[in-house]
Write a protein that holds these residues in place. Structure first.
Motif, PDB file in Angstrom:
ATOM      1  N   LYS A  97       0.826  -1.216   0.000  1.00 47.98           N
ATOM      2  CA  LYS A  97       0.000   0.000   0.000  1.00 47.98           C
ATOM      3  C   LYS A  97       0.859   1.263   0.000  1.00 47.98           C
ATOM      4  CE  LYS A  97      -4.133  -1.858   2.157  1.00 47.98           C
ATOM      5  NZ  LYS A  97      -5.034  -1.784   3.344  1.00 47.98           N
ATOM      6  N   SER A  98       2.066   1.160   0.557  1.00 48.71           N
ATOM      7  CA  SER A  98       2.966   2.305   0.569  1.00 48.71           C
ATOM      8  C   SER A  98       4.374   1.821   0.235  1.00 48.71           C
ATOM      9  CB  SER A  98       2.934   2.998   1.937  1.00 48.71           C
ATOM     10  OG  SER A  98       3.314   2.103   2.948  1.00 48.71           O
ATOM     11  N   PRO A  99       5.229   2.718  -0.238  1.00 48.83           N
ATOM     12  CA  PRO A  99       6.588   2.313  -0.610  1.00 48.83           C
ATOM     13  C   PRO A  99       7.372   1.744   0.572  1.00 48.83           C
ATOM     14  CG  PRO A  99       6.091   4.504  -1.453  1.00 48.83           C
ATOM     15  CD  PRO A  99       4.971   4.121  -0.525  1.00 48.83           C
ATOM     16  N   LEU A 100       8.331   0.885   0.272  1.00 45.85           N
ATOM     17  CA  LEU A 100       9.187   0.306   1.297  1.00 45.85           C
ATOM     18  C   LEU A 100       9.919   1.382   2.095  1.00 45.85           C
ATOM     19  CD1 LEU A 100      10.741  -2.680  -0.661  1.00 45.85           C
ATOM     20  CD2 LEU A 100       9.241  -2.825   1.328  1.00 45.85           C
ATOM     21  N   ALA A 101      10.218   2.516   1.459  1.00 48.68           N
ATOM     22  CA  ALA A 101      10.946   3.598   2.117  1.00 48.68           C
ATOM     23  C   ALA A 101      10.057   4.439   3.040  1.00 48.68           C
ATOM     24  CB  ALA A 101      11.584   4.507   1.068  1.00 48.68           C
ATOM     25  N   ASP A 102       8.753   4.207   3.022  1.00 48.35           N
ATOM     26  CA  ASP A 102       7.817   4.966   3.846  1.00 48.35           C
ATOM     27  C   ASP A 102       8.157   4.762   5.324  1.00 48.35           C
ATOM     28  OD1 ASP A 102       5.636   6.068   5.135  1.00 48.35           O
ATOM     29  OD2 ASP A 102       4.152   5.112   3.860  1.00 48.35           O
ATOM     30  N   PRO A 103       8.342   5.852   6.075  1.00 44.56           N
ATOM     31  CA  PRO A 103       8.749   5.718   7.482  1.00 44.56           C
ATOM     32  C   PRO A 103       7.593   5.490   8.463  1.00 44.56           C
ATOM     33  CG  PRO A 103       8.694   8.024   6.889  1.00 44.56           C
ATOM     34  CD  PRO A 103       8.340   7.237   5.636  1.00 44.56           C
ATOM     35  N   THR A 104       6.393   5.222   7.994  1.00 42.57           N
ATOM     36  CA  THR A 104       5.242   5.078   8.887  1.00 42.57           C
ATOM     37  C   THR A 104       5.338   3.805   9.731  1.00 42.57           C
ATOM     38  OG1 THR A 104       3.932   3.888   7.255  1.00 42.57           O
ATOM     39  CG2 THR A 104       3.739   6.290   7.260  1.00 42.57           C
ATOM     40  N   PRO A 105       4.635   3.768  10.855  1.00 39.39           N
ATOM     41  CA  PRO A 105       4.649   2.575  11.708  1.00 39.39           C
ATOM     42  C   PRO A 105       4.215   1.299  10.974  1.00 39.39           C
ATOM     43  CG  PRO A 105       3.660   4.409  12.884  1.00 39.39           C
ATOM     44  CD  PRO A 105       3.883   4.860  11.456  1.00 39.39           C
ATOM     45  N   LEU A 106       3.270   1.407  10.061  1.00 35.50           N
ATOM     46  CA  LEU A 106       2.807   0.223   9.342  1.00 35.50           C
ATOM     47  C   LEU A 106       3.933  -0.401   8.522  1.00 35.50           C
ATOM     48  CD1 LEU A 106       0.054  -1.062   9.477  1.00 35.50           C
ATOM     49  CD2 LEU A 106      -0.563   0.113   7.382  1.00 35.50           C
ATOM     50  N   THR A 107       4.719   0.423   7.842  1.00 35.50           N
ATOM     51  CA  THR A 107       5.834  -0.088   7.053  1.00 35.50           C
ATOM     52  C   THR A 107       6.917  -0.662   7.963  1.00 35.50           C
ATOM     53  OG1 THR A 107       5.361   1.531   5.329  1.00 35.50           O
ATOM     54  CG2 THR A 107       7.518   0.484   5.257  1.00 35.50           C
ATOM     55  N   ARG A 108       7.163  -0.022   9.089  1.00 34.62           N
ATOM     56  CA  ARG A 108       8.136  -0.554  10.047  1.00 34.62           C
ATOM     57  C   ARG A 108       7.671  -1.913  10.582  1.00 34.62           C
ATOM     58  NH1 ARG A 108       8.400   4.879  11.767  1.00 34.62           N
ATOM     59  NH2 ARG A 108       7.236   4.408  13.663  1.00 34.62           N
ATOM     60  N   GLU A 109       6.365  -2.077  10.798  1.00 32.76           N
ATOM     61  CA  GLU A 109       5.828  -3.368  11.254  1.00 32.76           C
ATOM     62  C   GLU A 109       6.073  -4.453  10.213  1.00 32.76           C
ATOM     63  OE1 GLU A 109       1.675  -2.953  12.124  1.00 32.76           O
ATOM     64  OE2 GLU A 109       2.045  -1.496  13.716  1.00 32.76           O
ATOM     65  N   LEU A 110       5.868  -4.136   8.939  1.00 34.88           N
ATOM     66  CA  LEU A 110       6.111  -5.100   7.866  1.00 34.88           C
ATOM     67  C   LEU A 110       7.579  -5.523   7.861  1.00 34.88           C
ATOM     68  CD1 LEU A 110       5.272  -6.672   5.291  1.00 34.88           C
ATOM     69  CD2 LEU A 110       5.847  -4.606   4.017  1.00 34.88           C
ATOM     70  N   HIS A 111       8.481  -4.552   7.930  1.00 32.45           N
ATOM     71  CA  HIS A 111       9.920  -4.851   7.966  1.00 32.45           C
ATOM     72  C   HIS A 111      10.264  -5.737   9.159  1.00 32.45           C
ATOM     73  CE1 HIS A 111      11.514  -2.377   4.713  1.00 32.45           C
ATOM     74  NE2 HIS A 111      10.687  -1.425   5.079  1.00 32.45           N
ATOM     75  N   ALA A 112       9.747  -5.389  10.318  1.00 37.28           N
ATOM     76  CA  ALA A 112      10.039  -6.150  11.540  1.00 37.28           C
ATOM     77  C   ALA A 112       9.517  -7.582  11.432  1.00 37.28           C
ATOM     78  CB  ALA A 112       9.432  -5.450  12.751  1.00 37.28           C
ATOM     79  N   SER A 113       8.342  -7.753  10.843  1.00 40.25           N
ATOM     80  CA  SER A 113       7.801  -9.109  10.715  1.00 40.25           C
ATOM     81  C   SER A 113       8.688  -9.939   9.785  1.00 40.25           C
ATOM     82  CB  SER A 113       6.353  -9.097  10.226  1.00 40.25           C
ATOM     83  OG  SER A 113       6.265  -8.777   8.861  1.00 40.25           O
ATOM     84  N   GLY A 114       9.155  -9.343   8.693  1.00 39.46           N
ATOM     85  CA  GLY A 114      10.037 -10.062   7.771  1.00 39.46           C
ATOM     86  C   GLY A 114      11.355 -10.442   8.417  1.00 39.46           C
TER      87      GLY A 114
END
Length: 185
Positions: A13-30
Motif C-alpha cells: 500500500k505504501s513504498p518500502l521507504a515509507d517511514p510510517t509505523p505500518l511499514t516498520r511493522e512489515l519490515h520487523a515481521s520479515g
C-alpha cells in the motif's frame, strides 16, 4: 527428486521507504519470519541478493536466481523511494513442508495482517511449480508462472496449494487442504 519452487508477490500500500509505523511493522515481521522459515523442515534455499543493501530489488545481484522481475501488472515505482512490493522465491523438498511453513507460526500471524500492508490486486499472490533437483528457479520463472496461474488457473505448470499437482503432473492433494475428493481440478 524434484523440488518445489515457490514464488510470492505482493503490491504494498505504501513504498518500502515509507517511514510510517505500518511499514516498520512489515519490515520487523520479515526480519523475524525469514530466519524461522529457513529453519523449517523441508526448506532448501531462497533468493537472497549478494549486495542486499545497495539499491532496489531491480538492481541487486541475485546470482543464480537471475535478474529481478515483476509481473506485468505491477505499476508502482522501481526506485529506492517509490518501490512498493514484496517478493520471495524459494525452494522446498515438497508441498507439505512449504505449506506448513507458510500457514503456521509467525508467517501465519503475518498473513492475518496482509491486508494492512498489501493491496488487493485481484491477482494471485503466490505460485508453485516443480523443478529438477539441480535447477535453481529464476525470478522470471516465478513471474511467468504467476501470470500463467492468473490467466489459466492451476495446472501442472503453475499451481496453488489448494489445487496442486505432483511432480508427474497428476492432480494431488495435501491432507487437510484443497478440494474434497472428486473435486480435483
Amino acid at each position: 527428486m524434484p523440488h518445489l519452487a515457490l514464488y510470492t508477490f505482493g503490491v504494498l500500500k505504501s513504498p518500502l521507504a515509507d517511514p510510517t509505523p505500518l511499514t516498520r511493522e512489515l519490515h520487523a515481521s520479515g526480519e523475524a519470519i525469514y530466519p524461522k522459515i529457513s529453519q523449517h523442515p523441508g526448506y532448501l534455499a531462497r533468493a537472497e541478493a549478494a549486495d542486499r543493501n545497495r539499491g532496489t530489488h531491480f538492481d541487486l545481484d541475485w546470482g543464480a536466481w537471475g535478474e529481478f522481475a515483476v509481473p506485468a501488472w505491477y505499476g508502482k515505482g522501481r526506485t529506492v523511494e517509490t518501490i512498493a512490493l514484496d517478493a520471495t522465491l524459494s525452494l522446498w523438498t515438497d508441498l507439505r513442508p512449504a505449506f506448513d511453513a507458510i500457514y503456521t507460526g509467525l508467517h501465519r500471524e503475518a498473513l492475518n495482517r496482509r491486508y494492512d500492508w498489501f493491496e488487493r490486486t485481484g491477482h494471485p499472490s503466490y505460485v508453485s511449480w516443480w523443478v529438477s533437483d539441480d535447477v535453481i528457479p529464476t525470478w522470471q520463472d516465478g513471474v511467468s508462472r504467476l501470470e500463467h496461474l492468473h490467466d489459466h488457473g492451476s495446472a501442472p505448470h503453475a499451481f496453488t496449494f489448494h489445487h496442486s499437482f505432483a511432480p508427474d503432473g497428476t492432480p494431488t492433494r495435501i491432507k487437510h487442504i484443497g478440494p474434497k475428493s472428486g473435486q480435483v481440478h
